[in-house]
Design a protein around this motif. Sequence first.
Motif, PDB file in Angstrom:
ATOM      1  N   PRO A 102      89.631  51.692 -23.475  1.00 41.47           N
ATOM      2  CA  PRO A 102      90.296  52.361 -22.354  1.00 41.47           C
ATOM      3  C   PRO A 102      89.355  53.342 -21.657  1.00 41.47           C
ATOM      4  O   PRO A 102      88.450  53.895 -22.281  1.00 41.47           O
ATOM      5  CB  PRO A 102      91.440  53.111 -23.041  1.00 41.47           C
ATOM      6  CG  PRO A 102      90.949  53.379 -24.416  1.00 41.47           C
ATOM      7  CD  PRO A 102      90.054  52.224 -24.787  1.00 41.47           C
ATOM      8  N   ASP A 103      89.611  53.523 -20.377  1.00 44.72           N
ATOM      9  CA  ASP A 103      88.831  54.464 -19.593  1.00 44.72           C
ATOM     10  C   ASP A 103      89.583  55.796 -19.622  1.00 44.72           C
ATOM     11  O   ASP A 103      90.429  56.057 -18.780  1.00 44.72           O
ATOM     12  CB  ASP A 103      88.715  53.900 -18.163  1.00 44.72           C
ATOM     13  CG  ASP A 103      87.833  54.773 -17.298  1.00 44.72           C
ATOM     14  OD1 ASP A 103      87.138  55.640 -17.856  1.00 44.72           O
ATOM     15  OD2 ASP A 103      87.873  54.595 -16.064  1.00 44.72           O
ATOM     16  N   ILE A 104      89.301  56.597 -20.639  1.00 41.21           N
ATOM     17  CA  ILE A 104      90.033  57.857 -20.809  1.00 41.21           C
ATOM     18  C   ILE A 104      89.008  58.992 -20.861  1.00 41.21           C
ATOM     19  O   ILE A 104      87.992  58.889 -21.577  1.00 41.21           O
ATOM     20  CB  ILE A 104      90.867  57.828 -22.117  1.00 41.21           C
ATOM     21  CG1 ILE A 104      91.965  56.751 -22.024  1.00 41.21           C
ATOM     22  CG2 ILE A 104      91.485  59.197 -22.407  1.00 41.21           C
ATOM     23  CD1 ILE A 104      92.792  56.573 -23.289  1.00 41.21           C
TER      24      ILE A 104
ATOM     25  N   ARG B  29     102.190  54.093 -23.158  1.00 42.68           N
ATOM     26  CA  ARG B  29     102.152  54.161 -21.699  1.00 42.68           C
ATOM     27  C   ARG B  29     103.323  53.375 -21.126  1.00 42.68           C
ATOM     28  O   ARG B  29     103.916  53.765 -20.129  1.00 42.68           O
ATOM     29  CB  ARG B  29     100.817  53.590 -21.182  1.00 42.68           C
ATOM     30  CG  ARG B  29     100.621  53.748 -19.698  1.00 42.68           C
ATOM     31  CD  ARG B  29      99.187  53.504 -19.273  1.00 42.68           C
ATOM     32  NE  ARG B  29      98.774  52.105 -19.403  1.00 42.68           N
ATOM     33  CZ  ARG B  29      97.583  51.648 -19.073  1.00 42.68           C
ATOM     34  NH1 ARG B  29      96.651  52.494 -18.639  1.00 42.68           N
ATOM     35  NH2 ARG B  29      97.279  50.381 -19.208  1.00 42.68           N
TER      36      ARG B  29
ATOM     37  N   TRP C 233      98.701  41.552 -19.579  1.00 39.72           N
ATOM     38  CA  TRP C 233      97.407  40.852 -19.576  1.00 39.72           C
ATOM     39  C   TRP C 233      97.550  39.415 -19.093  1.00 39.72           C
ATOM     40  O   TRP C 233      96.552  38.738 -18.878  1.00 39.72           O
ATOM     41  CB  TRP C 233      96.725  40.938 -20.942  1.00 39.72           C
ATOM     42  CG  TRP C 233      97.374  40.211 -22.093  1.00 39.72           C
ATOM     43  CD1 TRP C 233      98.190  40.761 -23.038  1.00 39.72           C
ATOM     44  CD2 TRP C 233      97.231  38.828 -22.459  1.00 39.72           C
ATOM     45  NE1 TRP C 233      98.582  39.814 -23.952  1.00 39.72           N
ATOM     46  CE2 TRP C 233      97.996  38.614 -23.621  1.00 39.72           C
ATOM     47  CE3 TRP C 233      96.533  37.743 -21.919  1.00 39.72           C
ATOM     48  CZ2 TRP C 233      98.093  37.368 -24.249  1.00 39.72           C
ATOM     49  CZ3 TRP C 233      96.631  36.510 -22.548  1.00 39.72           C
ATOM     50  CH2 TRP C 233      97.397  36.338 -23.687  1.00 39.72           C
TER      51      TRP C 233
ATOM     52  N   LEU D 212      91.495  36.062 -26.766  1.00 42.38           N
ATOM     53  CA  LEU D 212      91.615  37.507 -27.002  1.00 42.38           C
ATOM     54  C   LEU D 212      90.467  37.925 -27.915  1.00 42.38           C
ATOM     55  O   LEU D 212      90.635  38.108 -29.111  1.00 42.38           O
ATOM     56  CB  LEU D 212      92.976  37.800 -27.636  1.00 42.38           C
ATOM     57  CG  LEU D 212      94.153  37.379 -26.738  1.00 42.38           C
ATOM     58  CD1 LEU D 212      95.380  37.066 -27.557  1.00 42.38           C
ATOM     59  CD2 LEU D 212      94.439  38.438 -25.708  1.00 42.38           C
TER      60      LEU D 212
ATOM     61  N   LYS E 167     106.284  41.247 -20.199  1.00 46.73           N
ATOM     62  CA  LYS E 167     105.069  41.410 -20.993  1.00 46.73           C
ATOM     63  C   LYS E 167     105.233  40.480 -22.196  1.00 46.73           C
ATOM     64  O   LYS E 167     106.336  39.996 -22.438  1.00 46.73           O
ATOM     65  CB  LYS E 167     104.944  42.843 -21.500  1.00 46.73           C
ATOM     66  CG  LYS E 167     104.640  43.851 -20.407  1.00 46.73           C
ATOM     67  CD  LYS E 167     104.906  45.231 -20.890  1.00 46.73           C
ATOM     68  CE  LYS E 167     103.661  45.937 -21.401  1.00 46.73           C
ATOM     69  NZ  LYS E 167     102.698  46.302 -20.354  1.00 46.73           N
TER      70      LYS E 167
ATOM     71  N   ILE F 193      98.480  60.279 -21.271  1.00 43.80           N
ATOM     72  CA  ILE F 193      97.256  60.837 -21.857  1.00 43.80           C
ATOM     73  C   ILE F 193      96.403  61.424 -20.728  1.00 43.80           C
ATOM     74  O   ILE F 193      96.119  60.750 -19.737  1.00 43.80           O
ATOM     75  CB  ILE F 193      96.459  59.738 -22.593  1.00 43.80           C
ATOM     76  CG1 ILE F 193      97.249  59.220 -23.801  1.00 43.80           C
ATOM     77  CG2 ILE F 193      95.090  60.249 -23.019  1.00 43.80           C
ATOM     78  CD1 ILE F 193      96.627  58.029 -24.501  1.00 43.80           C
TER      79      ILE F 193
ATOM     80  N   THR G 150     100.885  49.899 -27.002  1.00 42.85           N
ATOM     81  CA  THR G 150     102.146  49.425 -27.578  1.00 42.85           C
ATOM     82  C   THR G 150     102.257  47.904 -27.444  1.00 42.85           C
ATOM     83  O   THR G 150     103.343  47.368 -27.269  1.00 42.85           O
ATOM     84  CB  THR G 150     103.358  50.093 -26.882  1.00 42.85           C
ATOM     85  OG1 THR G 150     103.177  49.985 -25.466  1.00 42.85           O
ATOM     86  CG2 THR G 150     103.512  51.536 -27.283  1.00 42.85           C
ATOM     87  N   GLY G 151     101.114  47.209 -27.512  1.00 47.76           N
ATOM     88  CA  GLY G 151     101.139  45.743 -27.504  1.00 47.76           C
ATOM     89  C   GLY G 151     101.497  45.219 -28.890  1.00 47.76           C
ATOM     90  O   GLY G 151     101.807  45.986 -29.814  1.00 47.76           O
ATOM     91  N   SER G 152     101.441  43.895 -29.033  1.00 40.89           N
ATOM     92  CA  SER G 152     101.770  43.274 -30.324  1.00 40.89           C
ATOM     93  C   SER G 152     100.932  43.871 -31.451  1.00 40.89           C
ATOM     94  O   SER G 152     101.404  44.051 -32.577  1.00 40.89           O
ATOM     95  CB  SER G 152     101.503  41.768 -30.276  1.00 40.89           C
ATOM     96  OG  SER G 152     102.185  41.182 -29.206  1.00 40.89           O
TER      97      SER G 152
ATOM     98  N   THR H 146      94.112  48.760 -27.469  1.00 41.11           N
ATOM     99  CA  THR H 146      94.202  48.683 -26.007  1.00 41.11           C
ATOM    100  C   THR H 146      93.885  47.295 -25.453  1.00 41.11           C
ATOM    101  O   THR H 146      93.635  47.158 -24.256  1.00 41.11           O
ATOM    102  CB  THR H 146      93.276  49.751 -25.383  1.00 41.11           C
ATOM    103  OG1 THR H 146      92.015  49.720 -26.059  1.00 41.11           O
ATOM    104  CG2 THR H 146      93.875  51.124 -25.515  1.00 41.11           C
ATOM    105  N   GLY H 147      93.895  46.298 -26.317  1.00 40.36           N
ATOM    106  CA  GLY H 147      93.839  44.930 -25.832  1.00 40.36           C
ATOM    107  C   GLY H 147      92.437  44.388 -25.621  1.00 40.36           C
ATOM    108  O   GLY H 147      91.443  44.945 -26.116  1.00 40.36           O
TER     109      GLY H 147
ATOM    110  N   ARG I 210     103.320  45.282 -15.776  1.00 42.34           N
ATOM    111  CA  ARG I 210     101.866  45.109 -15.929  1.00 42.34           C
ATOM    112  C   ARG I 210     101.642  44.373 -17.250  1.00 42.34           C
ATOM    113  O   ARG I 210     102.258  44.720 -18.265  1.00 42.34           O
ATOM    114  CB  ARG I 210     101.227  46.500 -15.985  1.00 42.34           C
ATOM    115  CG  ARG I 210      99.748  46.491 -16.369  1.00 42.34           C
ATOM    116  CD  ARG I 210      99.161  47.884 -16.319  1.00 42.34           C
ATOM    117  NE  ARG I 210     100.018  48.848 -16.998  1.00 42.34           N
ATOM    118  CZ  ARG I 210     100.071  50.142 -16.703  1.00 42.34           C
ATOM    119  NH1 ARG I 210      99.348  50.629 -15.726  1.00 42.34           N
ATOM    120  NH2 ARG I 210     100.868  50.947 -17.368  1.00 42.34           N
TER     121      ARG I 210
ATOM    122  N   TYR J 232      93.247  44.648 -39.172  1.00 48.03           N
ATOM    123  CA  TYR J 232      94.004  45.903 -39.190  1.00 48.03           C
ATOM    124  C   TYR J 232      95.193  45.812 -40.142  1.00 48.03           C
ATOM    125  O   TYR J 232      95.742  44.723 -40.371  1.00 48.03           O
ATOM    126  CB  TYR J 232      94.445  46.278 -37.769  1.00 48.03           C
ATOM    127  CG  TYR J 232      95.302  45.264 -37.037  1.00 48.03           C
ATOM    128  CD1 TYR J 232      96.655  45.111 -37.312  1.00 48.03           C
ATOM    129  CD2 TYR J 232      94.761  44.475 -36.025  1.00 48.03           C
ATOM    130  CE1 TYR J 232      97.440  44.202 -36.622  1.00 48.03           C
ATOM    131  CE2 TYR J 232      95.537  43.556 -35.330  1.00 48.03           C
ATOM    132  CZ  TYR J 232      96.876  43.426 -35.633  1.00 48.03           C
ATOM    133  OH  TYR J 232      97.662  42.524 -34.950  1.00 48.03           O
TER     134      TYR J 232
END
Length: 489
Positions: free
Chosen positions: A149-151, A206, A456, A143, A293, A317, A183-185, A342-343, A454, A56
């Motif tokens: 995500p479940d959206i 989130r 990982w 990783l 986190k 969302i 909004t992770g690393s 989303t990890g 919360r 990315y």
Amino acid sequence: MAAVTESGPRELRFAVIGAGMAGILSAITLKDAGFTAVTVYEKADRLGGTWRENTYPGLSCDVPSHLYCYSFAPNPEWSHLYSPGPEIQAYFERVAEDHGVTASCRFGDEVVRCEFADGRWHLTTAHGVHDEVDVVIAATGVLHHPRYPDINGLDSFGGAMFHSARWDHSVAIEGARVGIIGTGSTAMQIVSGIVDRAQALTLFQRTAQWVMPTVNPAYTAEERAAFARDGRLMEDLRNQVAQLFDAVSDGIIDAGSPQMQMIEELCLANLENSVTDPDLRERLRPDYRAACKRLILSPDFYASIQKPNAALVTSPIEGVEPGGVRTADGELHELDVLVLATGFKVDAFVRPISVVGRAGRELDQAWVDRPEAYLSISVPDFPNFFMLNGPNGPVGNFSLIEVAELQLGYIMQLVERLRAGESRQISATMEAMTRLEAARVEAAKNTIWSTGCRSWYLDDRGIPAVWPWPFSQFRAEMAEPKWEAYELR
Ligand code: NAP
């Protein structure tokens, strides 16, 4: 050590699973130790692991490059304090080539089953290849498996959509309205990586993140030449950075430590001083402690999110629609591109490979509650099957390379015992694993990761699935196996 048995020294055959950082390291170490029968199984068509998968924009490693490299292969050419991802990938390819690893790799075929029978591991690949080895080293990464995500309505999105670890470079970012979920690393690096290219960037947050300020200077040509001339300069730098990381990691495992207080003050000052708009500042302010986190290190996230074409959305969302993302406040955020930062599914480890140990014991069954291994390396009844960066190990803000080197040094001592014929099957005892795990769970409760957020790092019980003691203790533990913790047959 015990005397050599009548079976005597023997030639061992190895399968290394995964040609990422830890798999390359394994192949080099085994060759250096004189083992010639080593096959590295890699399901992809080239090596590199996480640095091959993640491409990315903005990708870099937030561990300084002179620490994030093998101890035996320093690199005077690192361009920056934190070098970009493609440079790290090129580094691994070069080291693998220089050490003859690439020739031992079997690319494009996935190990699907490992079964222990008649004293050896029987491997089967997706292409139906069978192999029989004495030792398996699972270097399958942490990783690795993207978590989608479940959206509601996610699949209905009309634009381009991909996970951060599956970046689609055929999709134009220039001139596009890009949304990022997470909004992770990863997400934080992507924001800075694309904000100047996208027409509009929307970050769906989130949970707000604490951001540790840092700088990322480029090394000058003179500095790089000096590193090349005098290896001690790189060694000194590496040691300095390692000491700093040790101090930080020792602080993180004690929520009341002075280091934690310093980290919190730095993060707070960064937020207060870098974000000018009070409303944005409040929306970016986390409601939990810094480093609970995984800490974000970024030289430019706050600057990027304050650019005129960037927007932070904190309304939850509600769903995804063909035109974009609908939030709980009713607004539709129209998008051309949606990035799912989303990890990862972090409890898979060597799975989905079907691993069957002694007496038909399946790893899935052994791990039915959650993954466990003695010192992250060995699982009872899975003899001569050793993991690198396995469950509950040091995966905080560390160099995972250093972790893997230490673990491999330890594994090699187990392997030497097999080579000497002193034992044919080595695996941790259930008692040793259970005792260590109980102590680990207790110690984990004092760490910053347990202070109410919360992440990982937390397992299904909410207990940090990580090494909760000082890094020096990990080094000491890795120096030599406690043989009484092993069942030697
Ligand atoms: P991550 O830390 O797990 O972050 C995932 C993000 O997605 C979180 O912000 C999470 O929100 C959000 N999310 C997940 N499901 C969601 C949903 N249904 N709706 C809204 N938001 C959702 O993943 P990551 O950023 O890929 O990082 C993983 C790890 O990779 C890092 O912690 C780090 O160890 C490593 N990494 C390292 C570097 C480096 O430079 N060394 C760079 C990138 C990654 P919540 O916070 O609310 O759960």
